[in-house]
Design an enzyme around this catalytic site. Structure first.
Site, PDB file in Angstrom:
ATOM      1  N   ALA A 216      41.000 103.792  48.601  1.00 46.54           N
ATOM      2  CA  ALA A 216      40.948 105.026  49.663  1.00 46.54           C
ATOM      3  C   ALA A 216      40.339 105.811  48.391  1.00 46.54           C
ATOM      4  CB  ALA A 216      42.057 106.410  50.450  1.00 46.54           C
ATOM      5  N   ARG A 257      42.278 106.470  42.471  1.00 44.70           N
ATOM      6  CA  ARG A 257      43.276 105.739  41.103  1.00 44.70           C
ATOM      7  C   ARG A 257      44.559 106.456  40.449  1.00 44.70           C
ATOM      8  NH1 ARG A 257      38.338 105.631  37.845  1.00 44.70           N
ATOM      9  NH2 ARG A 257      39.708 106.695  35.901  1.00 44.70           N
ATOM     10  N   ASP A 289      44.586 104.731  34.894  1.00 47.83           N
ATOM     11  CA  ASP A 289      44.846 104.208  36.232  1.00 47.83           C
ATOM     12  C   ASP A 289      46.027 104.580  37.355  1.00 47.83           C
ATOM     13  OD1 ASP A 289      45.132 102.752  38.767  1.00 47.83           O
ATOM     14  OD2 ASP A 289      43.492 101.504  38.034  1.00 47.83           O
ATOM     15  N   ARG A 291      47.692 103.725  39.564  1.00 46.53           N
ATOM     16  CA  ARG A 291      47.538 103.382  41.290  1.00 46.53           C
ATOM     17  C   ARG A 291      48.773 102.181  40.809  1.00 46.53           C
ATOM     18  NH1 ARG A 291      41.612 101.044  42.409  1.00 46.53           N
ATOM     19  NH2 ARG A 291      41.525 101.207  39.859  1.00 46.53           N
TER      20      ARG A 291
END
Length: 357
Positions: A216, A257, A289, A291
């Protein structure tokens, strides 16, 4: 059914408490400790924590590197909070917003003695709550039964585990790229944000499906921001699926991220000061990052897919899919969205994050 909350439920409660500025109690073999978010701590709460024991500011090694503070614990540093320090001092150490105008925040007394595990758990909690990864931790001997209490051994395992995802509902959504659109909603058991699947057509489950893992991006997907290539990638992926007549777009709520929109805006502010996207994340205390691509792999398997043709420029996504048991038979490049305002950003992703652009 037992009315006693599980560790997963307690962590969800703790995240909400921390975001509101309420401390939580961390229990370890060394005893009890109060932990509160550095960015929303009030003078009154700091005073109450000081009455319990000497407070320590826990920050990540990334943030410590910027501050020139010694990270004796490897991945984090424990900074003794001076007796005269205010919540403003704590916030300035935690938040790099004014690092350029007021760079000299030390010298710091960083601790080596004692276990860093409560502080490590506190930082993990802050990250999961999408707060700055900086926590004020103070020892206590009181039970504080009115506060959420967390066993850090159980918490560590739960915070690093992939929360089970449950399908909630799916419904037909005709799209401009294909009238044969359907949206599936998946909800994690840990109370986190829901994730969405856009299914185009009726892809066969026994063949590699054209797939996009899309994180997103409010600014790019909704506002049409020119600072990134997210919006054009989203639209291009859907267009290719529409042309092909089938495909799966996983829309994962991992803004910025994985650091959340507020921290992403903090990173943007640092980029305005001249730092690139990776440097900005590091100054905030995050990794390049944050995620968790395991979420995408789990959803694909729940939908019945064992292999994909993955639309990505990021080799890390390909590697994670493979590691999680989803075969990637082809990497489909998605080279769109370059403009004069994001050229430096995309170059940084290529040079520092390994994106193939």
């Amino acid at each position: 059914m037992s009315l006693i909350p599980t560790i997963v439920e307690l962590l969800a409660r703790a995240r909400a408490d921390l975001r509101m500025g309420l401390p939580v109690v961390l229990r370890s073999e060394e005893g009890l400790a109060l932990a509160a978010s550095a960015e929303v701590l009030t003078p009154e709460r700091l005073g109450s924590m000081r009455a319990e024991g000497a407070p320590v500011l826990a920050i990540t090694a990334r943030r410590a590197e910027t501050l020139k503070a010694r990270a004796y614990d490897g991945d984090l540093a424990r900074i003794a909070v001076p007796g005269t320090a205010s919540v403003d001092w704590i916030a300035q150490v935690a938040d790099p917003a004014d690092d350029m105008t007021a760079p000299m925040k030390g010298p710091f007394e960083t601790l080596r003695a004692g276990s860093p595990e409560p502080h490590r758990a506190a930082i993990a909690l802050a990250k999961s709550a999408r707060l700055l990864p900086a926590m004020v931790v103070a020892p206590t001997t009181a039970e504080h039964r009115q506060l959420t209490r967390i066993n850090i051994d159980l918490a560590s395992e739960a915070l690093h585990a992939l929360s089970p995802l449950a399908p909630v509902v799916s419904g037909r959504v005709p799209l401009s790229v294909s009238e044969a659109g359907r949206v599936h909603v998946f909800r994690p058991d840990d109370g986190g944000e829901e994730h969405y699947v856009v299914e185009i057509g009726r892809p066969a489950r026994d063949k590699p499906v054209l797939t996009r893992l899309h994180s997103a991006c409010f600014t790019g997907d909704i506002l049409g921001s020119l600072k990134c290539d997210c919006g054009p990638q989203l639209q291009a992926a859907l267009q290719q699926m529409g042309t092909a007549g089938e495909g799966i777009l996983l829309y994962l709520n991992q803004e910025g991220r994985g650091i959340g929109l507020a921290n992403k805006m903090r990173a943007y502010s640092l980029q305005d000061q001249g730092f690139d996207t990776v440097e900005a994340n590091h100054r905030l205390g995050f990794e390049d990052d944050e995620r968790d691509f395991r979420i995408g792999a789990d959803i694909l398997k729940r939908l019945g897919f064992a292999s994909v043709r993955l639309m990505t420029n990021n080799p890390a996504k390909t590697a994670m899919m493979e590691a999680c048991g989803v075969g990637v038979v082809e990497r489909v490049p998605l080279k769109v969205g370059l403009n004069p305002l994001n050229e430096k950003y995309l170059n940084t992703k290529a040079k520092k994050s390994g994106h193939i652009l």
